[in-house]
Design a protein around this motif. Structure first.
Motif, short mmCIF file in Angstrom:
data_model
loop_
_atom_site.label_atom_id
_atom_site.label_comp_id
_atom_site.label_asym_id
_atom_site.label_seq_id
_atom_site.Cartn_x
_atom_site.Cartn_y
_atom_site.Cartn_z
N TYR A 146 0.83 -1.20 0.00
CA TYR A 146 0.00 0.00 0.00
C TYR A 146 0.87 1.26 0.00
O TYR A 146 1.94 1.29 0.60
CB TYR A 146 -0.93 0.01 1.21
CG TYR A 146 -1.98 -1.08 1.17
CD1 TYR A 146 -3.01 -1.03 0.24
CD2 TYR A 146 -1.92 -2.16 2.04
CE1 TYR A 146 -3.97 -2.04 0.20
CE2 TYR A 146 -2.87 -3.17 2.00
CZ TYR A 146 -3.89 -3.10 1.07
OH TYR A 146 -4.84 -4.09 1.02
N TYR A 158 -7.14 2.19 7.52
CA TYR A 158 -7.33 2.51 6.10
C TYR A 158 -6.03 2.26 5.36
O TYR A 158 -4.95 2.55 5.87
CB TYR A 158 -7.74 3.97 5.92
CG TYR A 158 -9.06 4.35 6.56
CD1 TYR A 158 -10.26 4.16 5.87
CD2 TYR A 158 -9.10 4.91 7.83
CE1 TYR A 158 -11.48 4.53 6.44
CE2 TYR A 158 -10.31 5.28 8.41
CZ TYR A 158 -11.49 5.09 7.71
OH TYR A 158 -12.68 5.44 8.28
N THR A 161 -4.14 2.26 -2.06
CA THR A 161 -3.33 1.58 -3.07
C THR A 161 -2.60 2.60 -3.93
O THR A 161 -2.87 3.80 -3.89
CB THR A 161 -4.22 0.70 -3.97
OG1 THR A 161 -5.13 1.55 -4.70
CG2 THR A 161 -5.03 -0.29 -3.13
N LYS A 165 -7.05 3.90 -4.64
CA LYS A 165 -8.24 3.31 -4.02
C LYS A 165 -8.02 3.16 -2.52
O LYS A 165 -6.96 2.72 -2.08
CB LYS A 165 -8.54 1.95 -4.65
CG LYS A 165 -8.94 2.03 -6.12
CD LYS A 165 -9.22 0.66 -6.69
CE LYS A 165 -9.61 0.76 -8.16
NZ LYS A 165 -9.88 -0.58 -8.76
N ARG A 167 -8.98 1.32 0.92
CA ARG A 167 -9.58 0.09 1.45
C ARG A 167 -9.72 0.22 2.97
O ARG A 167 -8.91 0.85 3.63
CB ARG A 167 -8.73 -1.13 1.08
CG ARG A 167 -8.59 -1.30 -0.42
CD ARG A 167 -8.04 -2.65 -0.82
NE ARG A 167 -7.92 -2.77 -2.25
CZ ARG A 167 -8.90 -3.07 -3.08
NH1 ARG A 167 -10.13 -3.28 -2.60
NH2 ARG A 167 -8.69 -3.15 -4.38
N TRP A 168 -10.76 -0.40 3.48
CA TRP A 168 -11.13 -0.31 4.90
C TRP A 168 -10.96 -1.66 5.57
O TRP A 168 -11.34 -2.69 5.02
CB TRP A 168 -12.58 0.15 5.01
CG TRP A 168 -13.19 0.14 6.38
CD1 TRP A 168 -13.27 1.16 7.25
CD2 TRP A 168 -13.86 -0.97 7.02
NE1 TRP A 168 -13.93 0.79 8.40
CE2 TRP A 168 -14.31 -0.52 8.28
CE3 TRP A 168 -14.13 -2.29 6.65
CZ2 TRP A 168 -15.00 -1.34 9.17
CZ3 TRP A 168 -14.81 -3.12 7.53
CH2 TRP A 168 -15.24 -2.64 8.78
N GLY A 186 -10.96 -5.07 4.14
CA GLY A 186 -10.25 -4.96 2.87
C GLY A 186 -11.14 -4.43 1.76
O GLY A 186 -10.66 -4.22 0.64
N ARG A 187 -12.41 -4.17 2.07
CA ARG A 187 -13.31 -3.67 1.03
C ARG A 187 -12.97 -2.22 0.66
O ARG A 187 -12.49 -1.44 1.48
CB ARG A 187 -14.76 -3.75 1.49
CG ARG A 187 -15.10 -2.86 2.66
CD ARG A 187 -16.62 -2.87 2.92
NE ARG A 187 -17.07 -4.18 3.35
CZ ARG A 187 -17.44 -4.47 4.60
NH1 ARG A 187 -17.38 -3.53 5.54
NH2 ARG A 187 -17.85 -5.66 4.91
N GLN A 188 -13.24 -1.88 -0.59
CA GLN A 188 -13.00 -0.52 -1.06
C GLN A 188 -14.11 0.40 -0.58
O GLN A 188 -15.29 0.08 -0.71
CB GLN A 188 -12.93 -0.49 -2.58
CG GLN A 188 -12.68 0.90 -3.16
CD GLN A 188 -12.59 0.87 -4.68
OE1 GLN A 188 -12.04 -0.05 -5.25
NE2 GLN A 188 -13.12 1.91 -5.32
#
Length: 301
Positions: A146, A158, A161, A165, A167-168, A186-188
């Motif tokens: 990251y 948080y 990338t 993007k 990711r949480w 890991g979801r956006q």
């Protein structure tokens, strides 16, 4: 995100750190509290008013800025440094990403990309100590991929990338270091962060980002505890400051209090009174947008 298995090799690596460091901590921020080789010390803080520094001697120092809401000199009223750890046993500690959270929790990303956890208990006067008998715990891997990683408090992490993007993640084991995560971590939750050069949180879902032009931008993630893609102002940032690009490190200790370090190690205090709503309203300072010097030069060394 693939989490670290409790392999014997990983455990042996972590154990080797412990033999070298009586009070190992890999703190945080970041956001952002990452220190380049040309500066005098690394500085970072948590959401409880604690400030930590690592100087060239590798010592980890702890300060409590009791007057952080009004911005008096950090060493006033006998607010002296306390040496609470030693980073000299780590390989190239200055290149590690340090991620401060809240309630003494400190995350660090090592050179192998492992996410490490530790917690320093500073709430009991004269009885500060590390949790879990000073042990650090590896709770994930692959984090070196990251561009930015920072804490939002309460186990929320948080990661941004290289293509912008966000990711949480939410570490439900944040208080004891157990490798437990909310399903779906890991979801956006956002995008468009590719121009960010520094990013950090001030708590309660408030996130600040600094872009290359020096603009300080305000964001608020309403869905920070659940990972919902729900942001204030329909996800559109608000510009709340300018000329922030020259700070080597920028971090917050919560409640809109923001610190920046200059090239010679001077620590500058700011307080964003409009931190909860994103209004461009700041506490008085000697000069407009200049902040207030609360530790000159290498005084926190």
């Amino acid at each position: 995100m693939k989490h670290l298995n409790n392999s014997s090799a990983a455990i042996a690596k972590v154990a080797s750190y412990l033999l070298l460091l009586p009070y190992l901590i890999g703190f945080f921020s970041t956001a952002h509290a990452f220190q380049s080789s040309y500066a005098t010390y690394t500085a970072f803080g948590d959401h409880n008013g604690d400030i930590y520094t690592i100087a060239n001697d590798g010592k980890l120092r702890w300060f409590q800025h009791n007057d952080r809401m009004i911005g008096t000199n950090i060493l006033a009223n006998s607010q002296k440094a306390r040496i609470v750890g030693d980073m000299t046993g780590l390989d190239d500690w200055s290149s590690n990403k340090i991620i401060p959270a809240n309630d003494g929790v400190i995350y660090m990303i090592d050179n192998a990309g492992q996410l490490l956890w530790s917690r320093y208990d500073s709430k009991i006067p004269n009885n500060q100590q590390w949790a879990n008998r000073s042990k650090i715990t590896a709770i994930g891997n692959g984090w070196h991929n990251y561009q930015h990683v920072f804490s939002g408090g309460d186990g929320v992490i948080y990661a941004i990338t290289t293509n912008g993007k966000m990711r949480w993640f939410r570490h439900t084991g944040w208080q004891d270091g157990s490798n437990k995560w909310v399903p779906g971590s890991g979801r956006q939750v956002s995008r468009g962060w590719q121009d960010t050069i520094k990013v950090f949180s001030s708590g309660d879902g408030v996130i600040y980002s600094i872009i290359k032009s020096g603009r300080l931008r305000w964001h608020k993630h309403i869905g920070r505890l659940t990972g919902a893609d729900n942001w204030s102002n329909k996800g559109i940032h608000k510009t709340v400051g300018f000329n922030w690009q020259n700070f080597h490190q920028v971090f917050s200790t919560g409640d809109g209090v923001i610190y920046g370090t200059t090239a010679n190690g001077t620590l500058v205090w700011h307080r964003h009174n409009g931190w909860l709503t994103g209004t461009d309203f700041w506490a008085p300072a000697p000069e407009a947008n200049a902040g207030r010097v609360i530790a000159a030069g290498r005084t926190l060394h």
